[in-house]
Scaffold this motif. Structure first.
Motif, mmCIF file in Angstrom:
data_model
loop_
_atom_site.group_PDB
_atom_site.id
_atom_site.type_symbol
_atom_site.label_atom_id
_atom_site.label_comp_id
_atom_site.label_asym_id
_atom_site.label_seq_id
_atom_site.Cartn_x
_atom_site.Cartn_y
_atom_site.Cartn_z
ATOM 1 N N GLY A 28 0.792 -1.228 0.000
ATOM 2 C CA GLY A 28 0.000 0.000 0.000
ATOM 3 C C GLY A 28 0.822 1.275 0.000
ATOM 4 O O GLY A 28 0.270 2.369 -0.161
ATOM 5 N N HIS A 29 2.123 1.147 0.172
ATOM 6 C CA HIS A 29 2.971 2.342 0.142
ATOM 7 C C HIS A 29 3.187 2.797 -1.298
ATOM 8 O O HIS A 29 3.638 2.047 -2.150
ATOM 9 C CB HIS A 29 4.310 2.055 0.827
ATOM 10 C CG HIS A 29 4.244 2.196 2.307
ATOM 11 N ND1 HIS A 29 5.362 2.302 3.103
ATOM 12 C CD2 HIS A 29 3.179 2.262 3.151
ATOM 13 C CE1 HIS A 29 4.992 2.432 4.367
ATOM 14 N NE2 HIS A 29 3.670 2.398 4.413
ATOM 15 N N SER A 95 7.076 4.782 1.681
ATOM 16 C CA SER A 95 6.182 5.606 2.501
ATOM 17 C C SER A 95 4.813 5.641 1.847
ATOM 18 O O SER A 95 4.665 5.375 0.655
ATOM 19 C CB SER A 95 6.746 7.025 2.671
ATOM 20 O OG SER A 95 6.724 7.728 1.450
ATOM 21 N N LEU A 96 3.822 6.015 2.668
ATOM 22 C CA LEU A 96 2.454 6.059 2.169
ATOM 23 C C LEU A 96 2.328 7.022 0.999
ATOM 24 O O LEU A 96 1.659 6.765 0.026
ATOM 25 C CB LEU A 96 1.505 6.480 3.297
ATOM 26 C CG LEU A 96 1.078 5.362 4.240
ATOM 27 C CD1 LEU A 96 0.308 5.934 5.422
ATOM 28 C CD2 LEU A 96 0.235 4.329 3.513
ATOM 29 N N LYS A 97 2.971 8.174 1.144
ATOM 30 C CA LYS A 97 3.039 9.153 0.068
ATOM 31 C C LYS A 97 4.333 9.893 0.283
ATOM 32 O O LYS A 97 5.094 9.542 1.159
ATOM 33 C CB LYS A 97 1.834 10.084 0.084
ATOM 34 C CG LYS A 97 1.593 10.786 1.415
ATOM 35 C CD LYS A 97 0.324 11.602 1.357
ATOM 36 C CE LYS A 97 0.020 12.275 2.691
ATOM 37 N NZ LYS A 97 0.953 13.332 3.028
ATOM 38 N N SER A 101 5.313 12.113 5.042
ATOM 39 C CA SER A 101 5.188 10.713 5.449
ATOM 40 C C SER A 101 6.520 10.161 5.904
ATOM 41 O O SER A 101 7.529 10.367 5.239
ATOM 42 C CB SER A 101 4.681 9.857 4.288
ATOM 43 O OG SER A 101 3.390 10.247 3.909
#
Lengths: 114, 112
Positions: A28-29, A95-97, A101
């Motif tokens: 999901g990153h 990182s997520l975004k 993040s």
């Protein structure tokens, strides 16, 4: 949950050989970064991706270095015709975004070119 | 573009305080702080956004002075577990989804 996974953990290559280093980011990153860390130094930026798009590759030292993330998940850093100065720890982080993040780092691949 | 950290190294006795500084020649959007122990991956401590924010994490806190383009990390009543190398990472332009650039690090050694 699983963290960032890098393989191999150690790699010894003879000068002139090609190597491929793999990074499995946290699921999901969106963002994925590659850094090079020489002994006693800070992580030096190489390149980064947002999903499958390589947004910045300004840190790649030469055209012998190539990175890809074709499906927006796993990434591979390839070094062709390795030289002794390529010896370092190669860190991957996700990182997520990008903005604001935290980076989650893998344990790195220690590359030694003999 | 690489941020400058000071000092390069610090030796403390357990219980003493330390300050690590990070400065940039460019205007910053945010500053990250990480700690790395020998042979391990860097571990995230905190992010500070422009606005002079101060954050805390256990006995570790940090400030960010946007005008001076500086951040400082404060370690109070240091513990043996605080030993390691501390890196600041800076983001310059969030609108361009900018990369994070790290300083050379500050090595902290805590003596019992």
């Amino acid at each position: 949950g699983a963290g960032v996974s890098q393989s191999p953990r150690y790699k010894v290559a003879k000068r002139g050989q090609d190597v491929a280093l793999r990074c499995d980011p946290i699921s999901g990153h969106v963002s994925l970064f590659w850094y090079q860390q020489a002994l006693g130094q800070g992580p030096e930026f190489l390149t980064y991706f947002q999903n499958e798009a390589q947004l910045d590759k300004s840190g790649l030292p030469s055209d012998r270095f190539f990175a890809e993330r074709p499906e927006g998940s796993v990434s591979t850093l390839k070094i062709q015709r390795t030289q002794q100065e390529d010896s370092a720890v190669y860190l991957c982080a996700s990182s997520l975004k990008t903005a604001n993040s935290p980076l989650h780092f893998g344990n790195g691949t220690r590359l030694t070119v003999t | 573009q690489q941020p400058v950290q000071s000092p390069q190294a610090v030796i403390l006795r357990e219980g003493e305080d330390a300050v690590i500084n990070c400065s940039s020649s460019k205007a910053l959007y945010s500053v990250h702080w990480y700690r790395q122990k020998h042979g391990e991956a860097p571990v995230f401590l905190m992010i500070l956004l422009k606005g002079g924010e101060q954050k805390g994490h256990e006995k570790i806190s940090a400030s960010f002075n946007e005008k001076k383009q500086q951040s400082s990390l404060y370690l109070t009543a240091s513990q043996l577990s605080y030993s390691g190398t501390y890196f600041c990472g800076t983001e310059i332009d969030v609108n361009r989804d900018d990369k994070i650039i790290f300083g050379k690090g500050t090595r902290l050694h805590i003596l019992p």
